[in-house]
Design an enzyme around this catalytic site. Structure first.
Site, PDB file in Angstrom:
ATOM      1  N   ARG A  15     -50.036  -7.022  68.597  1.00  0.00           N
ATOM      2  CA  ARG A  15     -49.857  -5.650  69.057  1.00  0.00           C
ATOM      3  C   ARG A  15     -51.084  -5.157  69.817  1.00  0.00           C
ATOM      4  O   ARG A  15     -50.963  -4.377  70.769  1.00  0.00           O
ATOM      5  CB  ARG A  15     -49.543  -4.724  67.879  1.00  0.00           C
ATOM      6  CG  ARG A  15     -49.249  -3.299  68.330  1.00  0.00           C
ATOM      7  CD  ARG A  15     -48.799  -2.400  67.190  1.00  0.00           C
ATOM      8  NE  ARG A  15     -47.403  -2.651  66.855  1.00  0.00           N
ATOM      9  CZ  ARG A  15     -46.994  -3.121  65.695  1.00  0.00           C
ATOM     10  NH1 ARG A  15     -47.858  -3.405  64.752  1.00  0.00           N
ATOM     11  NH2 ARG A  15     -45.721  -3.317  65.462  1.00  0.00           N
ATOM     12  N   ALA A  16     -52.271  -5.616  69.430  1.00  0.00           N
ATOM     13  CA  ALA A  16     -53.486  -5.189  70.124  1.00  0.00           C
ATOM     14  C   ALA A  16     -53.451  -5.604  71.591  1.00  0.00           C
ATOM     15  O   ALA A  16     -53.811  -4.818  72.485  1.00  0.00           O
ATOM     16  CB  ALA A  16     -54.714  -5.781  69.440  1.00  0.00           C
TER      17      ALA A  16
END
Length: 662
Positions: A275-276
């Site tokens: 997700r980062a």
């Protein structure tokens, strides 16, 4: 009265930029604003709604369906192609911390469902926030059941309500914005990761800037409309720039080189999951659109990483969020393709050499004036009054601790520790007819209404149900408790590196308290007195910090420690009567301070017999006096040796006993 203008807020450029980027690209995932109280966090967030362009919605649709692509499952639909539409301002919907679940997701009318066979659904806050902003002030204080609801909606883009077999679903895509004060406790990791960006804010220490903040605030309070009009042109200019960036956003290119840079940066910070990378990429594209560029550059990635990564590199709840600027620059530099030209095997320019103030070859500290720590992690500390030597000991690596619960069934705040009657959880019965709140119990309601059908003249299908027939479910869930640690910090606790083991065990229990949404406090006793090192709070990070710096030394005033614990619990019972306490007494059972130390300790123990207590026995060695076990008997407490605090230790003991029995 007009709201405070966005452009009138002084300072906080990072917060301003994060809010703007989330407005340009809602796919970024919203913003979490962390900061001390009184820093205008809420003021700036509320002012943001006035900058956003209007939203086209289907006429009379309570769920804000887009007329171009309406939700096919909309409860007010289906909407025909070309349905009448109108344009309304963007919404900022505030979710109160204490809101009930029905207020958030909506409610179903069970009476109409039973009597008429129709679904009467009243939309909640998630429906109101669709295609807008959802703002949660003090988001870290949000109840777990609401956090779970937000997680589901954020992940699926839909909100679903299910009541006794009746289900309704609608679109719920919104920009989630939360503000919090870290002193009041941290956010659950699952929700923390859902926020695309995070910003740390603090009040300025510049006197001139502080003067300007006060001047503007007083001017706004004296004439809100006139003050807002003075910044109307600046706000309008900013709103036009946001709208232009939104139009440019779809055409911004993200080349493979930029994607590789993003991957290098995220990998260098060892963030969990992907997700980062995705959020950083979306933020970089939004920043390029904001700057008017058609392609993402290194500067866009640098800005995106500063906003998207700090809260994703925490390894445990006690780690402070943040990233190293030097590490970020190094990662960006390493991700650049090597320059063309002859290889250079020599040291790079600007790098510290052995004589340039860099770290010594052995990796030890340079220029340190303090004494180095010992092999056991002990660091000498000032002796205070000089009466006895003191030292501080660092904790070791935490472990998964045993779960200790309060006896009986409570009715306290929702949590994950002890049994309690709540409005969530499993159904265990039916509330008395006088109780008119909670979730309806379908079977009990039908049983209450069935005997009266002939008298009510029912004819045909359906059931004649009246409000007096409604029965509500009795549910059992879990509650959060007040976990008060009472820690012996006397000289005997420092022997044989015992304090290191104690701090490790207590820190592990603090981590467990964080996960179970408990309130925690810390009482310490040594020398001739006891003190409240940390008043009861939901910030387990503060407790961990106090514990880490706890010095040891002196005699053991056990009676004073027990009396202080009893006082704290008595006061807290008045402040927060619904939260039941769990006392964790960490001691070897010795009482050596003052006259009649043992007798006074036994008398003090009598004040705590009604409190669920765990005596963590820190006595070690072959020759043991068994004083902690004796103290546990006086308290009516559970006696737990220090070595048995770990969950693995309990499992091993059970397996060993089972094997012997076999």
């Amino acid at each position: 009265m007009k709201p405070y203008p966005f452009t009138a807020v002084v300072g906080m450029p990072d917060l301003r930029l994060a809010l703007v980027l989330s407005s340009i690209s809602p796919a970024v995932g919203g913003v979490l604003v962390r900061g001390e109280k009184g820093t205008a966090k809420s003021t700036m967030v509320r002012a943001l709604a006035g900058l956003l362009p209007g939203v086209d919605v289907v006429e009379h649709c309570r769920f804000s369906c887009d007329p171009v692509s309406p939700d096919p499952a909309c409860p007010d639909g289906p909407h025909a192609a070309g349905a009448p539409a109108h344009r309304r301002p963007a919404r900022l919907v505030e979710l109160p911390v204490g809101a009930a679940e029905d207020r958030v997701v909506g409610s179903l009318n069970l009476e109409k469902a039973l009597a008429e066979g129709v679904t009467d659904y009243q939309p909640g806050l998630l429906a109101a926030a669709h295609r807008g902003l959802l703002y949660v002030d003090e988001v870290n204080l949000l109840h777990d059941h609401l956090v779970d609801t937000l997680l589901d909606a954020a992940a699926m883009g839909r909100a679903t309500v299910e009541r006794e077999g009746v289900s309704v679903s609608h679109a719920a895509r919104f920009v989630l914005i939360g503000t919090m004060n870290p002193e009041e406790g941290e956010l659950r990791p699952q929700l923390l990761d859902r926020f695309g960006l995070t910003v740390e804010v603090a009040s300025s220490r510049d006197p001139e800037q502080r003067v300007e903040v006060v001047r503007r605030r007083l001017a706004y309070e004296a004439d809100p409309d006139g003050f807002a009009d003075g910044y109307a042109s600046a706000d309008a200019e900013l709103a036009a720039k946001i709208e232009a960036a939104q139009r440019l956003l779809p055409s911004v290119k993200l080349p493979d080189e930029a994607l590789r840079q993003i991957a290098e940066v995220c990998a260098s910070f060892e963030v969990d999951g992907m997700r980062a990378d995705i959020v950083t990429a979306r933020t970089a594209v939004a920043h390029a659109a904001w700057a008017g560029r058609a392609e993402v550059t290194t500067e866009d990635i640098r800005v995106a990483a500063r906003l998207a990564l700090p809260h994703r590199r925490r390894r445990n709840p006690f780690d402070a969020p943040g990233i190293s600027e030097e590490q970020l620059e190094q990662a960006l530099e390493d991700s650049q393709p090597p320059p063309e030209g002859p290889d250079d095997d020599g040291p790079g320019e600007g790098g510290p050499g052995p004589d340039d103030g860099g770290p010594p070859p052995d990796g030890g500290p340079s220029g340190s004036d303090g004494p180095p720590p010992t092999d056991s992690g002990e660091t000498p500390a000032p002796s205070g009054n000089g009466s006895s030597p003191q030292k501080t000991v660092s904790a070791g690596d935490t472990f998964r601790a045993r779960v200790f619960r309060v006896k009986g069934t409570g009715e306290g705040e929702r949590g994950r520790r002890s049994r309690a009657i709540t409005d969530t959880g499993r159904t265990i019965g039916v509330q008395p007819p006088s109780v008119r709140e909670g979730r309806p119990h379908l079977v009990a309601t039908i049983r209450a209404a069935a005997p009266h059908q002939q008298a009510r003249g029912r004819s045909g299908a359906g059931l004649e149900v009246r409000s007096a027939d409604l029965r509500f479910a009795l549910r059992e869930g879990r509650e959060g408790n007040l976990v008060l640690f009472c820690v012996d910090a006397s000289g005997s606790m420092g022997a044989r590196a015992r304090m290191r083991e104690v701090k490790t065990a207590v820190l592990s229990l603090l981590l467990d308290a964080y996960q179970r949404r408990d309130k925690v406090g810390l009482v310490t006793f040594r020398g001739s007195d006891a003190e409240l090192a940390l008043p009861p709070t939901i910030s387990v990070e503060a407790a961990a910090a106090r514990l880490e710096g706890l010095p040891t030394g002196g005699r053991t005033p056990l009676a004073e420690g027990l009396l202080e614990a009893a006082r704290v619990l008595r006061v807290e019972a008045i402040r927060d009567p619904r939260r039941r306490p769990l006392l964790v007494l960490v001691t070897d059972g010795r009482a050596t301070s003052g006259s009649d130390a043992v007798a006074r300790a036994k008398a003090a123990a009598g004040l705590l017999t009604d409190v669920t207590t765990i005596v963590m026995d820190c006595e070690t060695g072959r020759m043991r006096l068994g004083l902690a076990a004796e103290l546990a008997g006086h308290l009516g407490a559970e006696h737990v040796p220090l070595s048995d605090v770990a969950a693995e230790s309990l499992a091993s003991a059970v397996r060993e006993r089972t094997g012997r029995a076999a």
